[in-house]
Design a protein around this motif. Structure first.
Motif, PDB file in Angstrom:
ATOM      1  N   TYR A 140     -19.850 -53.925 -59.860  1.00 51.20           N
ATOM      2  CA  TYR A 140     -19.478 -52.515 -59.743  1.00 51.20           C
ATOM      3  C   TYR A 140     -20.463 -51.778 -58.830  1.00 51.20           C
ATOM      4  CZ  TYR A 140     -18.856 -47.610 -60.834  1.00 51.20           C
ATOM      5  OH  TYR A 140     -18.676 -46.257 -60.720  1.00 51.20           O
ATOM      6  N   LYS A 141     -21.756 -52.006 -59.040  1.00 53.57           N
ATOM      7  CA  LYS A 141     -22.753 -51.301 -58.231  1.00 53.57           C
ATOM      8  C   LYS A 141     -22.705 -51.734 -56.775  1.00 53.57           C
ATOM      9  CE  LYS A 141     -25.682 -49.893 -61.924  1.00 53.57           C
ATOM     10  NZ  LYS A 141     -26.981 -49.671 -62.460  1.00 53.57           N
ATOM     11  N   GLU A 142     -22.433 -52.998 -56.539  1.00 55.63           N
ATOM     12  CA  GLU A 142     -22.312 -53.484 -55.158  1.00 55.63           C
ATOM     13  C   GLU A 142     -21.101 -52.848 -54.481  1.00 55.63           C
ATOM     14  OE1 GLU A 142     -23.251 -55.352 -51.695  1.00 55.63           O
ATOM     15  OE2 GLU A 142     -24.485 -55.249 -53.499  1.00 55.63           O
ATOM     16  N   LYS A 143     -20.007 -52.755 -55.215  1.00 56.27           N
ATOM     17  CA  LYS A 143     -18.780 -52.168 -54.689  1.00 56.27           C
ATOM     18  C   LYS A 143     -18.949 -50.672 -54.404  1.00 56.27           C
ATOM     19  CE  LYS A 143     -14.261 -51.492 -56.650  1.00 56.27           C
ATOM     20  NZ  LYS A 143     -13.378 -51.910 -57.727  1.00 56.27           N
ATOM     21  N   ASN A 144     -19.801 -50.010 -55.175  1.00 54.50           N
ATOM     22  CA  ASN A 144     -19.973 -48.559 -55.066  1.00 54.50           C
ATOM     23  C   ASN A 144     -21.385 -48.167 -54.649  1.00 54.50           C
ATOM     24  OD1 ASN A 144     -17.327 -47.573 -56.169  1.00 54.50           O
ATOM     25  ND2 ASN A 144     -17.988 -48.919 -57.819  1.00 54.50           N
ATOM     26  N   LYS A 145     -22.048 -49.009 -53.882  1.00 48.38           N
ATOM     27  CA  LYS A 145     -23.452 -48.758 -53.563  1.00 48.38           C
ATOM     28  C   LYS A 145     -23.679 -47.521 -52.701  1.00 48.38           C
ATOM     29  CE  LYS A 145     -23.507 -52.238 -49.933  1.00 48.38           C
ATOM     30  NZ  LYS A 145     -24.056 -53.532 -49.596  1.00 48.38           N
ATOM     31  N   ASN A 146     -22.668 -47.045 -52.025  1.00 48.31           N
ATOM     32  CA  ASN A 146     -22.826 -45.844 -51.202  1.00 48.31           C
ATOM     33  C   ASN A 146     -22.678 -44.560 -52.007  1.00 48.31           C
ATOM     34  OD1 ASN A 146     -23.242 -47.381 -48.918  1.00 48.31           O
ATOM     35  ND2 ASN A 146     -21.058 -47.474 -48.447  1.00 48.31           N
ATOM     36  N   ILE A 147     -22.234 -44.696 -53.261  1.00 47.57           N
ATOM     37  CA  ILE A 147     -22.069 -43.524 -54.115  1.00 47.57           C
ATOM     38  C   ILE A 147     -23.355 -43.334 -54.905  1.00 47.57           C
ATOM     39  CG2 ILE A 147     -20.778 -42.530 -56.035  1.00 47.57           C
ATOM     40  CD1 ILE A 147     -18.413 -44.301 -55.157  1.00 47.57           C
ATOM     41  N   LYS A 148     -23.997 -42.223 -54.719  1.00 52.72           N
ATOM     42  CA  LYS A 148     -25.248 -41.925 -55.415  1.00 52.72           C
ATOM     43  C   LYS A 148     -25.072 -40.653 -56.227  1.00 52.72           C
ATOM     44  CE  LYS A 148     -27.909 -45.056 -53.349  1.00 52.72           C
ATOM     45  NZ  LYS A 148     -27.789 -46.344 -53.863  1.00 52.72           N
ATOM     46  N   ILE A 149     -25.387 -40.744 -57.498  1.00 50.32           N
ATOM     47  CA  ILE A 149     -25.369 -39.564 -58.362  1.00 50.32           C
ATOM     48  C   ILE A 149     -26.752 -39.442 -58.952  1.00 50.32           C
ATOM     49  CG2 ILE A 149     -24.394 -38.513 -60.438  1.00 50.32           C
ATOM     50  CD1 ILE A 149     -21.881 -40.194 -59.928  1.00 50.32           C
ATOM     51  N   SER A 150     -27.395 -38.353 -58.694  1.00 42.87           N
ATOM     52  CA  SER A 150     -28.726 -38.157 -59.269  1.00 42.87           C
ATOM     53  C   SER A 150     -28.897 -36.703 -59.680  1.00 42.87           C
ATOM     54  CB  SER A 150     -29.818 -38.552 -58.267  1.00 42.87           C
ATOM     55  OG  SER A 150     -29.766 -37.710 -57.150  1.00 42.87           O
ATOM     56  N   ILE A 151     -29.744 -36.535 -60.652  1.00 45.91           N
ATOM     57  CA  ILE A 151     -30.041 -35.202 -61.145  1.00 45.91           C
ATOM     58  C   ILE A 151     -31.551 -35.044 -61.151  1.00 45.91           C
ATOM     59  CG2 ILE A 151     -29.916 -33.659 -63.128  1.00 45.91           C
ATOM     60  CD1 ILE A 151     -27.360 -35.149 -63.942  1.00 45.91           C
ATOM     61  N   ASN A 152     -32.021 -34.006 -60.538  1.00 44.77           N
ATOM     62  CA  ASN A 152     -33.450 -33.718 -60.523  1.00 44.77           C
ATOM     63  C   ASN A 152     -33.797 -32.950 -61.788  1.00 44.77           C
ATOM     64  OD1 ASN A 152     -36.060 -33.072 -60.014  1.00 44.77           O
ATOM     65  ND2 ASN A 152     -35.691 -32.188 -57.988  1.00 44.77           N
ATOM     66  N   ILE A 153     -34.653 -33.540 -62.637  1.00 40.88           N
ATOM     67  CA  ILE A 153     -35.001 -32.881 -63.900  1.00 40.88           C
ATOM     68  C   ILE A 153     -36.310 -32.105 -63.816  1.00 40.88           C
ATOM     69  CG2 ILE A 153     -33.696 -34.466 -65.311  1.00 40.88           C
ATOM     70  CD1 ILE A 153     -36.357 -35.846 -65.989  1.00 40.88           C
TER      71      ILE A 153
END
Length: 154
Positions: A140-153
């Motif tokens: 899954y991560k290889e297939k979607n490696k260009n999708i990045k979701i991050s939250i700065n805490i």
């Protein structure tokens, strides 16, 4: 992975999609039980297996009916709008894929436990940490490696 508390409605939409998908898989699996019984000569074995699987699926349906299934969390900071769920959004997305059969995977896990300790499997901590194979996660991560979701805490 951290998520925003304010994104709970979006997460709930995905969780509801997942619950619907799993319920559909349960219906299909039950239809397969009828065919298995009809075309198998070893009726005692088949009946025993069907009873075990039906019990496990009843428990899964109870878990799905629970309002907070797939929503349990370990950390929540309201002031930073951050929550860390036991089941992160990537796992939900993995389970939502057409190629991932949640019910078959669940029944395999229950069988590994000899149908004895279903409740130890049907909780967010187990599902978030031990349910999905490393291979499914990596694919899954290889297939979607260009999708990045991050939250700065900070």
């Amino acid at each position: 992975m951290y998520e925003r508390i304010s994104d709970i409605k979006n997460r709930q939409i995905l969780v509801n999609k997942l619950k619907n998908k799993i319920n559909k898989e349960i219906k299909i699996h039950r239809k397969n039980h009828n065919e298995l019984y009809k075309y198998n000569d070893d009726k005692d074995y088949v009946v025993n297996q069907i009873i075990k699987e039906e019990f496990a699926m009843i428990k899964l349906k109870e878990y799905l009916d629970y309002e907070y299934s797939f929503m349990d969390y370990s950390i929540k900071y309201h002031d930073k709008d951050v929550v860390m769920y036991y089941i992160d959004i990537d796992l939900i997305n993995i389970w939502l894929q057409d190629t991932f059969n949640f019910v078959n995977n669940y029944l395999d896990k229950v069988d590994e436990h000899n149908y004895n300790d279903i409740l130890s499997i049907l909780n967010d901590k187990y599902l978030g940490n031990e349910f999905t194979s490393v291979c499914d996660t990596v694919l899954y991560k290889e297939k979607n490696k260009n999708i990045k979701i991050s939250i700065n805490i900070n």
